[in-house]
Structures are given as C-alpha cells and as structure tokens.
Motif scaffolding. Structure first.
Motif, PDB file in Angstrom:
ATOM      1  N   UNK A 137       0.924  -1.278   0.102  1.00 38.40           N
ATOM      2  CA  UNK A 137      -0.136   0.008  -0.074  1.00 38.40           C
ATOM      3  C   UNK A 137       0.815   1.207  -0.069  1.00 38.40           C
ATOM      4  N   UNK A 138       0.281   2.431  -0.214  1.00 36.49           N
ATOM      5  CA  UNK A 138       0.953   3.655  -0.433  1.00 36.49           C
ATOM      6  C   UNK A 138       1.811   4.183   0.859  1.00 36.49           C
ATOM      7  N   UNK A 139       1.031   3.542   1.804  1.00 35.39           N
ATOM      8  CA  UNK A 139       1.701   4.279   3.405  1.00 35.39           C
ATOM      9  C   UNK A 139       2.447   3.181   4.022  1.00 35.39           C
ATOM     10  N   UNK A 140       3.034   2.383   3.332  1.00 36.60           N
ATOM     11  CA  UNK A 140       3.814   1.106   3.896  1.00 36.60           C
ATOM     12  C   UNK A 140       4.996   1.870   4.721  1.00 36.60           C
ATOM     13  N   UNK A 141       5.862   2.786   4.167  1.00 31.11           N
ATOM     14  CA  UNK A 141       6.999   3.094   4.934  1.00 31.11           C
ATOM     15  C   UNK A 141       6.475   3.771   6.212  1.00 31.11           C
ATOM     16  N   UNK A 142       5.397   4.635   6.196  1.00 29.07           N
ATOM     17  CA  UNK A 142       4.833   5.332   7.519  1.00 29.07           C
ATOM     18  C   UNK A 142       4.574   4.177   8.330  1.00 29.07           C
ATOM     19  N   UNK A 143       3.957   3.423   7.972  1.00 28.37           N
ATOM     20  CA  UNK A 143       3.402   1.779   8.854  1.00 28.37           C
ATOM     21  C   UNK A 143       4.585   1.129   9.515  1.00 28.37           C
ATOM     22  N   UNK A 144       5.692   0.979   8.727  1.00 27.91           N
ATOM     23  CA  UNK A 144       6.708   0.356   9.257  1.00 27.91           C
ATOM     24  C   UNK A 144       7.469   1.379  10.191  1.00 27.91           C
ATOM     25  N   UNK A 145       7.782   2.629   9.777  1.00 34.66           N
ATOM     26  CA  UNK A 145       8.751   3.440  10.799  1.00 34.66           C
ATOM     27  C   UNK A 145       7.858   3.599  11.966  1.00 34.66           C
ATOM     28  N   UNK A 146       6.735   3.622  11.883  1.00 35.13           N
ATOM     29  CA  UNK A 146       5.677   3.977  13.341  1.00 35.13           C
ATOM     30  C   UNK A 146       5.647   2.832  13.991  1.00 35.13           C
ATOM     31  N   UNK A 147       6.100   1.446  13.697  1.00 32.62           N
ATOM     32  CA  UNK A 147       5.790   0.163  14.496  1.00 32.62           C
ATOM     33  C   UNK A 147       6.658   0.518  15.754  1.00 32.62           C
ATOM     34  N   UNK A 165       8.274 -12.393  17.326  1.00 39.67           N
ATOM     35  CA  UNK A 165       6.818 -12.267  16.626  1.00 39.67           C
ATOM     36  C   UNK A 165       6.262 -11.230  17.018  1.00 39.67           C
ATOM     37  N   UNK A 166       5.861 -10.404  15.984  1.00 33.46           N
ATOM     38  CA  UNK A 166       5.153  -9.136  16.292  1.00 33.46           C
ATOM     39  C   UNK A 166       3.972  -9.082  15.304  1.00 33.46           C
ATOM     40  N   UNK A 167       3.216  -8.054  15.566  1.00 34.96           N
ATOM     41  CA  UNK A 167       1.910  -7.880  14.824  1.00 34.96           C
ATOM     42  C   UNK A 167       2.553  -7.152  13.220  1.00 34.96           C
ATOM     43  N   UNK A 168       1.647  -7.589  12.256  1.00 34.56           N
ATOM     44  CA  UNK A 168       2.343  -6.858  10.880  1.00 34.56           C
ATOM     45  C   UNK A 168       1.794  -5.614  10.863  1.00 34.56           C
ATOM     46  N   UNK A 169       2.668  -4.679  10.406  1.00 41.91           N
ATOM     47  CA  UNK A 169       2.220  -3.005  10.229  1.00 41.91           C
ATOM     48  C   UNK A 169       1.573  -2.850   8.902  1.00 41.91           C
ATOM     49  N   UNK A 170       1.416  -3.972   8.234  1.00 39.70           N
ATOM     50  CA  UNK A 170       0.846  -3.594   6.911  1.00 39.70           C
ATOM     51  C   UNK A 170      -0.759  -3.668   6.941  1.00 39.70           C
ATOM     52  N   UNK A 171      -1.074  -3.029   5.755  1.00 34.04           N
ATOM     53  CA  UNK A 171      -2.383  -2.661   5.686  1.00 34.04           C
ATOM     54  C   UNK A 171      -3.406  -3.905   5.273  1.00 34.04           C
ATOM     55  N   UNK A 172      -4.378  -4.122   6.164  1.00 31.64           N
ATOM     56  CA  UNK A 172      -5.268  -5.240   6.225  1.00 31.64           C
ATOM     57  C   UNK A 172      -4.304  -6.842   6.238  1.00 31.64           C
ATOM     58  N   UNK A 173      -3.381  -6.523   7.051  1.00 29.64           N
ATOM     59  CA  UNK A 173      -2.689  -7.994   7.311  1.00 29.64           C
ATOM     60  C   UNK A 173      -2.743  -7.888   8.907  1.00 29.64           C
ATOM     61  N   UNK A 174      -3.720  -8.802   9.168  1.00 26.74           N
ATOM     62  CA  UNK A 174      -3.830  -8.868  10.686  1.00 26.74           C
ATOM     63  C   UNK A 174      -2.937 -10.225  11.328  1.00 26.74           C
ATOM     64  N   UNK A 194      16.282   1.434   4.391  1.00 25.82           N
ATOM     65  CA  UNK A 194      16.210   0.352   5.442  1.00 25.82           C
ATOM     66  C   UNK A 194      15.722  -0.729   4.450  1.00 25.82           C
ATOM     67  N   UNK A 195      16.091  -2.112   5.035  1.00 26.18           N
ATOM     68  CA  UNK A 195      15.678  -3.238   4.214  1.00 26.18           C
ATOM     69  C   UNK A 195      14.760  -3.953   5.569  1.00 26.18           C
ATOM     70  N   UNK A 196      13.532  -4.528   5.167  1.00 25.48           N
ATOM     71  CA  UNK A 196      12.737  -5.221   6.099  1.00 25.48           C
ATOM     72  C   UNK A 196      12.325  -6.527   5.430  1.00 25.48           C
TER      73      UNK A 196
END
Length: 363
Positions: A137-147, A165-174, A194-196
């Motif tokens: 999604x378009x805001x993946x960078x923001x979601x990763x950096x804010x995790x 084992x952590x919660x996924x930061x990506x959109x609609x990924x539970x 960064x590389x993730x």
C-alpha cells in the motif's frame, strides 16, 4: 527340593529335574531379554525424539540463514539504489523501478523459501521497493517506521539476530510476522534507507506438518512467544508456556528432560538455534511406549512357553532313552530272582548301566 520327587519313578524324576532346569533357564532368559529390550525401546524413543527435534531445528535454521543473507546482500552490497528512483516521474526512473521490483522478487525466489516471505521491503522516506506474498500500500513506509518494534529490530546485530513475533504493520494484514530489519550501508557507512524482510509463521507450521511426529510439538521464539504448534490441546497452553519458560531458563541449546507434563510422565526434547533463538519443543508421554512394552512382554512370554514345551518334549525323549537300559536291567534281575541264571548280553554296554549289567551277568 528332593522331597518334590520322592516316590516317583526315575523317568518322572528325570523329567522333573530337566523341566526345573529348563524353567530356570527360560525365566532368566526372559527376564534379561525383557529388561534389555525394554531399555532398547527407551533408547530408540529418546533417539527418535532428539532426531526429530533436531531435524525441525535444522530446517528452520537453513531458512533463517537464507533470509538473513538476502538482507545482508541488500544492505552491505547496496543492491538497490533508492536515490535513483526519486518519485518515478521519468521513464528512466520507472524502468529502474521495474528492474528493482524484479530483482527483489528474484531475491525471494532464489532462497527456496520465497512462499514464506510475507513482505520484502527496501525503502526510504521517498521510495519503496516491495516483493513477497503480501499486498503493498502507499503508506507502507509510514506504517513500518511507526511500528513500536522497528527501532528495536535495527539495534540487533546480524551475527546474532534473534527473531521476535510481532504484529504486522501492513494494511489489512492481521497476521503476525517475524521481521529482520537493517539499515542500508556501503563500506560501513550508513545510507538513507532500510531493508525489512518479514518471515511468515506459516513456514514453521508447514514444517511441523511435513515432519509430522504425531506428538505435541511447539515452536517458540527466544522469549517464549509461540510461533506454531502441532497437536497442542488448548487446555495445555498455560502449562506449556511454563514448560517453555523453564527450558529457556536452562540456557542450553539442546537437551532432553524427564518431566511430568499434563499429568503424565513424559520425555521433553528441545533444540534452540543460537542465532535466531527459535526453539523447538516436543513432548512424548511415556504411556505411548507401554503398548510396545506390552507387545514385548507378550513376545517374551510366548518365547518362554515355547522353551518350556520344547524342553518338555526333549526331556521326554532323552529320559526314554535313559530308561530303556534300566528297564531291561530290572527285568533281568527279576529273572535271576526267579532262578533263571542265563546271561543276557543286551544289558551290557559301555556306560555305567552297562557296567552293572556285566557284573550281574558275571555274578
């Protein structure tokens, strides 16, 4: 012991003595064979348990090493030039973006575990390159950096990178993920990016199915977070968590302990990968071995019974051969008692009974 045979014929006494000897031998043989085989069954159970746990651990270690190598190749060797992408406004930038996406997909595919990389992301604040099984999604960078966990992942060294084992930061990924994150650098100098790489827990669950042992098995992180499990009763989760905590507190990479688990005496085998910290735990209730022990006991008893039957048959045959010359000797002495002094050469032979026969004939 002699009282048992008083008043019986020589044949009966010989049979009883022979049966006593055969019985004692059968009991000694059966007891020793049962103990030795029982010990062997336990050794095979322990060996099989350890081998299965080690096989799973090695499978996870190989997958982990290959995914770590992807991250290293993308950070230390600077495989992607994010600065050249810009905002993908020019045709050259768009072509470069397509080549980078293809390269990212190739990185995932070449490992052999590409289906278990839920997200492979190379990004900075202006550009992002993604591959993997998940949707971007378009805001993946923001979601990763804010995790909350992202900064902590960056502090880990690649030489010893324990998975969390952590919660996924990506959109609609539970779903949960196991991330490996690192800053891009060139010749030891950090670059802007960064590389993730996000490992799917399905990797661990599918391996449990592939190497199915029909026993309760757990896969946990270095902090005891459950990644996957097989044949785990929901009522056992709390007790299993306590068991995992005890095993982690031991500080050992592998071992096997005898412990009471879920109300049963059990063998618990575990193996922990040094770099990833992933630990495999497998529980073998000892009552599962009782079926093998019962079958062993039945086999031993049948062998013992066969020994007794064969011993009885052989004893009867041997005793009959011994009784024949004695019977002839008794009959000849009876004739002598009735006044018949004719010699009988059939009572003479080379053994002790035959020697008696010679003396009687001479007499």
């Amino acid at each position: 012991m002699g009282r048992l045979f008083v008043g019986k014929t020589v044949k009966a006494r010989l049979v009883c003595y022979n049966m006593l000897v055969v019985g004692v031998i059968a009991v000694i043989f059966s007891a020793s064979n049962y103990l030795m085989t029982n010990r062997r069954i336990m050794q095979l159970a322990v060996s099989g348990l350890e081998n299965h746990v080690q096989t799973l651990s090695d499978h996870y270690r190989l997958a982990y090493e290959e995914m770590v190598n992807i991250v290293i190749n993308c950070t230390d060797r600077k495989a992607f030039d994010l600065a050249a992408l810009g905002s993908l406004r020019t045709p050259a930038q768009r072509r470069q973006g397509l080549r980078d996406v293809e390269l990212a997909n190739n990185f995932c595919a070449v490992t052999g575990y590409g289906g278990y990389i839920s997200r492979f992301t190379v990004f900075n604040e202006q550009a992002v390159i993604q591959a993997g099984t998940g949707m971007g999604s378009v805001d993946d960078q923001e979601r990763i950096l804010s995790s909350r966990w992202f900064e902590a992942e960056l502090t880990k060294t690649i030489d010893s990178y324990p998975l969390d084992y952590v919660v996924s930061p990506f959109f609609r990924d539970e779903s949960g993920i196991l991330p490996i994150a690192r800053e891009i650098s060139e010749y030891g100098v950090k670059e802007d990016g960064w590389v993730l790489l996000c490992i799917s827990p399905q990797l661990f669950g599918d391996a449990l199915k592939e190497y199915d042992s029909k026993r309760e098995t757990l896969v946990v992180t270095h902090t005891g977070q459950r990644i996957a499990s097989r044949y785990e009763d929901g009522r056992h989760r709390r007790e299993n968590d306590e068991l995992v905590g005890e095993l982690l507190a031991r500080g050992e990479d592998a071992g096997i302990v005898n412990r009471r688990v879920h109300g049963k005496d059990s063998l618990v085998a575990y193996s922990r990968a040094e770099r990833s910290g992933v630990m495999v735990v497998e529980i073998l209730p000892l009552d599962l071995l009782r079926g093998d022990k019962r079958m062993l006991l039945q086999t031993v008893l049948m062998v013992s019974l066969a020994c007794v039957v064969i011993g009885l048959a052989l004893s009867m045959i041997v005793t009959e051969q011994i009784q024949k010359p004695v019977k002839r000797l008794v009959e000849h002495i009876g004739k002598l008692a009735r006044g018949n002094l004719v010699q009988d050469p059939t009572i003479e032979s080379e053994d002790e009974i035959g020697a008696i026969g010679k003396v009687i004939n001479d007499m």
